[in-house]
Motif scaffolding. Structure first.
Motif, PDB file in Angstrom:
ATOM      1  N   VAL A  98       0.859  -1.193   0.000  1.00  0.00           N
ATOM      2  CA  VAL A  98       0.000   0.000   0.000  1.00  0.00           C
ATOM      3  C   VAL A  98       0.889   1.235   0.000  1.00  0.00           C
ATOM      4  CG1 VAL A  98      -1.760   1.282   1.273  1.00  0.00           C
ATOM      5  CG2 VAL A  98      -1.814  -1.219   1.222  1.00  0.00           C
ATOM      6  N   LYS A 118      -1.929   7.110   0.863  1.00  0.00           N
ATOM      7  CA  LYS A 118      -2.772   6.930   2.048  1.00  0.00           C
ATOM      8  C   LYS A 118      -2.761   8.187   2.914  1.00  0.00           C
ATOM      9  CE  LYS A 118      -3.727   3.638   5.762  1.00  0.00           C
ATOM     10  NZ  LYS A 118      -3.288   2.375   6.405  1.00  0.00           N
ATOM     11  N   THR A 178      -5.964  10.432   4.086  1.00  0.00           N
ATOM     12  CA  THR A 178      -6.356  10.567   5.497  1.00  0.00           C
ATOM     13  C   THR A 178      -5.864  11.862   6.139  1.00  0.00           C
ATOM     14  OG1 THR A 178      -4.368   9.393   6.271  1.00  0.00           O
ATOM     15  CG2 THR A 178      -6.305   8.062   5.740  1.00  0.00           C
ATOM     16  N   THR A 215       1.438   7.994   8.220  1.00  0.00           N
ATOM     17  CA  THR A 215       1.102   6.628   7.828  1.00  0.00           C
ATOM     18  C   THR A 215       2.299   5.708   8.037  1.00  0.00           C
ATOM     19  OG1 THR A 215      -0.396   7.508   6.159  1.00  0.00           O
ATOM     20  CG2 THR A 215       0.197   5.205   5.955  1.00  0.00           C
ATOM     21  N   GLU A 251       3.432   1.681   7.049  1.00  0.00           N
ATOM     22  CA  GLU A 251       3.108   0.480   6.280  1.00  0.00           C
ATOM     23  C   GLU A 251       4.310  -0.453   6.270  1.00  0.00           C
ATOM     24  OE1 GLU A 251       0.259  -0.337   5.019  1.00  0.00           O
ATOM     25  OE2 GLU A 251      -0.815   1.545   5.347  1.00  0.00           O
TER      26      GLU A 251
END
Length: 643
Positions: free
Chosen positions: A301, A306, A310, A314, A316
């Motif tokens: 991702v 992202k 948002t 983030t 990941e």
């Protein structure tokens, strides 16, 4: 945007203009008032002189002479006077200086009362505004007329205008000088500030070597020194930050909104094996993943996308490939860089290699499964062992009972021997009686009496045996309300004869109306027998055993012994007090330990008190002991009453 220099000049010019206008307005008002008062005062003096000199002309009736006199006075001060005239006390004009006729309304305009020495009024006439001064003409205490003098108001205004004009000239000159000074002062103040501004822009653009040359010792000079120090500190901090960032174990990149790398630290270069020129400006997914397109779910991702969705930082997990093509698990953290409006302009991309952590995690998961399997087997073994321990404990309790029965054996046998001997004697007597000839009715009565004796002794034997059997058999783990006095009586039924044989006097002090306790009668009976036997063995030469019961209320100290016992709880106390040899102080802390015994003649196993202690604890109570060598021992059992 208006510069500071222009602001200073504007402010100073406005201040000078306002000051000049204020000075002119103040001068005009002040001068007008002063000159008006001065002219009025001068006019009063002149009018009083005319009034005094007019008396002779009026007394002589020389009106032409009076006319010439006031014309002569008016000619000397023509620019000051608008008119001069004299009236008698009836208001008739006797002489005047008007060239174009006399206005009758002027006579009525400024009346003076008898008690006034003068009166001044501002009047509008054909000649303009004048200050009309009225002075009475006195003769021997009486008023015979009035002198009226008009002073031109325009003369005062002209004088004020001339003076104000001069002031305006001076003010204009001062304003010009002030503006020149303001320009110089503004340049003096703003030049170093402009230099500071340019230097700040240069530092903001990355020129951390920039310094300012301000050598004054005032506040601006101090500001310049602080700026130079700040630049030096910023340069050191930047160098330190660069050093730290370049030597981090994590890979750090600065990305644009289109995924291009704007800056990368040394770890990124080492991991990818690329030169800086091949990294800067390249796409992040090409450098880290070796792919042509941005990262897509479900495998990797894209944290940048992202974060854009948002608005929050983030994290990941990705798989990156190093320069040898080896696979690495990495934790990718992306933070947003925002401008002063709060809009995202760039991204900070941090990668941390967690390959070893992932391996350790898998090993931990494998170990967890193995431990889980071992734990299941261990739980089964613990359950089996617990059952075995419970069985062993039950056997231990039963062994304690059997040991007690063994110690009671001689006494029980002796106690049984008396009724059995009586039964045997009565039976032999009955047998002889029956076998003799001539058995009669009276013999039946005798036989019936002896049969009653036999039955009574047999019941006595039965009771002894039943109590012994009841004590010796295994009892179920069932608790019920118990009368402690009854449990003690049942216990003494087995042990009283034994005490009597050992020349031990039994003294009972059992309280009546005791509250019941929750317990197992068989187990408590075993405790009582153990304590009675211990007392018997401590009194080898005989003595006295006191058994007492009582109801007690005990409070805070119970919390230490048993948290289930609440403060101010009712307890039944059972006391066993002997007059035996006592227990040495060094042994008092050991008497409840399993297998501890001081009996070296194999009379004791060391289990009696240990088992008794466990039984009492199981009943939520406790045992206390007090002893003095040579005087005896007291055991006190405390059991909570049934709620």
């Amino acid at each position: 945007m208006v510069s500071l220099r222009n602001k200073i000049i504007t402010v100073m010019v406005v201040v000078i203009l306002l000051f000049g206008l204020g000075m002119m307005l103040f001068t005009q008002i002040k001068l007008t008032r002063i000159l008006t008062q001065e002219r009025q005062h001068w006019g009063i003096i002149v009018s009083q002189d005319i009034s005094l000199r007019s008396v002779d002309f009026l007394l002589k009736g020389d009106l032409p002479g009076l006319q010439r006199f006031i014309e002569d006075v008016e000619s000397k001060h023509a620019e000051h006077f608008a008119y001069i005239f004299v009236v008698d006390k009836e208001g008739r004009v006797l002489a005047h200086t008007f060239k174009e006729g006399f206005g009758e309304e002027l006579v009525r305009a400024n009346k003076i009362s008898p008690d006034q020495s003068s009166n001044i009024q501002l009047l509008e006439t054909k000649q303009g505004w004048v200050y009309d001064i009225a002075i009475p003409i006195f003769k021997e205490g009486g008023v015979i007329g009035t002198t009226r003098v008009g002073i031109n108001e325009k003369y005062i205004r002209k004088a004020v205008t001339n003076i104000v004009g001069a002031v305006m000239g001076v003010t204009a000159l001062a304003m010009g000088i002030g503006i020149v000074v303001a320009l110089g002062l503004a340049s003096f103040i703003t030049r170093p500030l402009s230099e500071l501004t340019e230097a700040a822009r240069a530092v903001g653009g990355g020129d951390l070597e920039r310094q300012v040359d301000i050598r004054t010792n005032d506040e601006i000079g101090q500001l310049g020194k602080i700026f130079n120090q700040m630049t030096a500190d910023l340069r050191k901090a930047t160098e330190l930050t660069a050093t730290v960032t370049q030597n981090l174990m994590e890979g750090v990149m600065l990305l644009s909104k289109d995924f291009r790398i704007l800056w990368a630290n040394k770890k990124i270069k080492e991991f990818s094996g690329l030169e800086e020129k091949d990294i800067i400006g390249n796409f992040c997914y090409r450098v880290t993943h070796g792919r042509k397109d941005p990262c897509q779910p479900p495998h990797d991702v894209c944290p940048v996308n992202k974060l854009m969705e948002t608005g929050k930082p983030t994290v990941e997990l990705h798989i990156h490939f190093d320069k040898e093509g080896n696979e690495h698990h990495v934790e990718v953290t992306v933070e947003a860089v925002r401008d002063e409006k709060g809009d995202i302009v760039q991204f900070i991309h941090v990668t941390r290699d967690v390959t070893e952590i992932m391996k350790a995690k898998k090993e931990l998961e494998k170990a967890y499964e193995e431990i889980k399997e071992l734990n299941a087997g261990l739980e089964q073994k613990v359950e089996e062992r617990t059952r075995a321990l419970k069985q062993a404990q039950a056997q231990l309790v039963q062994s304690g009972k059997l040991a007690a029965i063994g110690q009671l054996g001689a006494g029980v046998a002796h106690e049984l021997n008396n009724p059995v001997g009586g039964i045997l004697g009565y039976a032999q007597y009955l047998q002889d009686k029956i076998n003799k000839p001539g058995f009669q009715g009276e013999d039946f009565k005798t036989c019936k009496k002896y049969l009653g004796y036999i039955e009574k002794e047999a019941e006595r034997c039965k009771t002894i045996v039943e109590n012994l059997l009841k004590f010796s058999r295994r009892s179920p783990e069932r608790f019920e309300p118990l009368n402690i006095n009854q449990v003690l009586e049942d216990t003494l039924a087995i042990t009283a004869h034994q005490l009597m044989m050992k020349k031990i006097k039994l003294k009972k002090e059992l309280a009546s109306h005791l509250k019941p306790v929750e317990g197992n009668a068989n187990q408590l009976q075993q405790v009582f027998i153990n304590l009675i036997l211990n007392a018997q063995q401590a009194m080898t030469e005989g003595g006295e055993l006191t058994i007492a019961t009582r109801l007690k209320v005990k409070s805070q100290k119970l919390e230490v012994r048993d948290e289930k016992c609440l403060p101010e709880t009712n307890f039944v106390e059972i006391v066993f007090r002997d007059t035996g040899c006592g227990i040495p102080p060094e042994n008092l802390d050991k008497i409840f330990d399993p297998f501890f015994t001081t009996k070296m003649d194999w009379r004791g196993t060391g289990l009696g008190l240990s088992v008794s202690y466990e039984i009492v604890q199981h009943h939520k109570g406790w045992i206390e002991v007090e002893s003095e060598v040579g005087k005896g021992t007291t055991f006190t059992i405390s059991l909570p009453v049934k709620a």
